[in-house]
Design a protein around this motif. Structure first.
Motif, PDB file in Angstrom:
ATOM      1  N   CYS A  82       0.850  -1.183   0.000  1.00 38.27           N
ATOM      2  CA  CYS A  82       0.000   0.000   0.000  1.00 38.27           C
ATOM      3  C   CYS A  82       0.891   1.240   0.000  1.00 38.27           C
ATOM      4  N   ILE A  84       0.238   4.247   0.653  1.00 40.51           N
ATOM      5  CA  ILE A  84      -0.041   5.157   1.778  1.00 40.51           C
ATOM      6  C   ILE A  84       0.693   4.668   3.028  1.00 40.51           C
ATOM      7  N   CYS A  85       0.560   3.371   3.319  1.00 42.54           N
ATOM      8  CA  CYS A  85       1.272   2.813   4.479  1.00 42.54           C
ATOM      9  C   CYS A  85       2.791   2.951   4.306  1.00 42.54           C
ATOM     10  N   HIS A 151      -4.166   0.901   8.128  1.00 42.11           N
ATOM     11  CA  HIS A 151      -4.577   0.451   6.797  1.00 42.11           C
ATOM     12  C   HIS A 151      -5.998  -0.116   6.744  1.00 42.11           C
ATOM     13  N   HIS A 215      -6.759   1.362   1.107  1.00 43.76           N
ATOM     14  CA  HIS A 215      -6.609   2.205   2.306  1.00 43.76           C
ATOM     15  C   HIS A 215      -7.742   3.241   2.289  1.00 43.76           C
TER      16      HIS A 215
END
Ligand SMILES: [Zn+2]
Length: 379
Positions: A82, A84-85, A151, A215
């Motif tokens: 991911c 974003i993570c 997440h 996410h």
């Protein structure tokens, strides 16, 4: 799974509270962001003269990262990381602490709309006849609100108090975009306040309905083009003297109320004119409330509960039916005689007749309401 920490988030933080910056500063920042400019969409919109629907073109959005499995991999979980993570973020403009983790707002790295110039943005509506004749410049900003740094947290599984904080920050962003001085022209005045342009808030959950990242997030578009559905909402208000929310509350029978919150202050309803199974509307009893930022804290808390119940119900029912989980939330905010939120689960494919304007629904509104009630009572 890597976790997005406060430290990583702070490395991208321009500002921790949107109420402390000006829209002009935000736009200037956008113009200096080379990465963002590289992903800018086409500058113009086309309108279908038959329907008044606008089409925005963006070659860059083809290259968005996806962490939903692609069709041939449907049976096996995807191994992609991911972004974003992993902390691959654009500039962060607002952050708020939750019971666990944070919610934050940043720019969409693949914006559907971009502030190409700093002045002279025209206001465009399909109600104006000249819109049929020429290409229209599309201008504005595109933000994302991430529900949580964690997440797996989304509206369906978060604490309602955390969804409330999400909605509070979303209301701040909505007010910021619509009421701050900007190149966006004034679209209307309400209670002596000038509102600039139009805001479109949506949530796409699931690959089947336009979601690219799992996410959990909301999208917020501030645009000089009046979205067709908002124009229709306003036309309905002009024509009938009441908006869709009021018509729904008058015309719907009690059998179509899925749940009433706060003695009916906030309502989760099946519309009498439901087009698709499990379609719902969340609306405020007070139809003088047109924007999220006009809602009281009490009303926002009820809205948080309604959104939680609706999304939890959809996910439970789609999983029971063996369907891929997919739904959209579409916020209708503007001078429309009462804000409302469309809850649109992807439970039935669109066929040819639907494109002709006639919908076939597998479920009746009564049955759909009972399905929600059943799953909500058991969950
Ligand atoms: Zn993530």
């Amino acid at each position: 799974m890597t976790e997005l920490t406060r430290k990583v988030l702070e490395a991208h933080l321009v500002n921790s509270n949107l109420e402390q910056v000006s829209y002009q500063e935000v736009i200037q920042f956008f113009h200096q962001d080379e990465e963002l400019k590289k992903h800018a969409p086409d500058r113009y919109a086309e309108m279908d003269p038959r329907t008044g629907v606008y089409i925005l073109y963006s070659k860059a959005r083809r290259h968005r990262p996806h962490d939903y499995p692609v069709l041939q991999e449907k049976s096996t979980p995807t191994q992609t990381v991911c972004p974003i993570c992993a902390g691959k973020l654009t500039s962060v403009w607002d952050i708020a602490e939750l019971s666990e983790g944070y919610t934050f707002i940043n720019e969409n790295l693949f914006p559907g709309i971009f502030p190409f110039t700093t002045e002279g943005w025209p206001l465009i509506s399909s109600a104006a006849p000249e819109c049929c004749r020429q290409r229209m410049p599309a201008l504005g900003t595109h933000f994302l609100q991430w529900h949580s740094t964690l997440h797996d947290k989304d509206i369906n599984n978060m604490q309602v108090s955390d969804i409330f904080i999400n909605l509070e920050r979303l209301a701040v962003l909505e007010k910021f975009l619509l009421t701050q001085a900007s190149p966006m022209p004034v679209s209307h005045t309400c209670d002596g306040i000038e509102y600039h342009g139009y805001v479109g808030v949506v949530k796409n959950y699931g690959r089947e309905v336009g979601g690219s990242l799992r996410h959990g997030h909301m999208q917020i578009l501030h645009v000089n083009i009046q979205p067709k559905r908002l124009q229709q909402d306003m036309a309905l208000l002009t024509c009938c003297g009441k908006g869709f929310s009021a018509i729904l509350q008058e015309r719907n029978t009690p059998e179509l109320t899925i749940r009433a919150y706060g003695h009916g202050t906030m309502l989760f309803l099946t519309p009498f004119c439901m087009k698709r199974p499990l379609e719902g509307i969340i609306c405020c009893q007070d139809t003088a409330k047109n924007y999220l930022h006009q809602l009281t804290s009490g009303e926002l808390k009820l809205l948080a509960q309604a959104l939680h119940d609706a999304t939890r119900g959809i996910i439970t029912m789609q999983a029971q039916q063996g369907r891929e989980v997919a739904y959209n939330l579409v916020f209708h905010v503007g001078p429309i005689g009462g804000l409302y939120i469309e809850v649109l689960p992807y439970n039935q494919e669109v066929g040819g007749y639907e494109s002709l304007g006639i919908y076939f629904s597998h479920l009746t509104p009564d049955e759909s309401t009972l399905s929600y009630r059943g799953v909500m009572e058991n969950g």
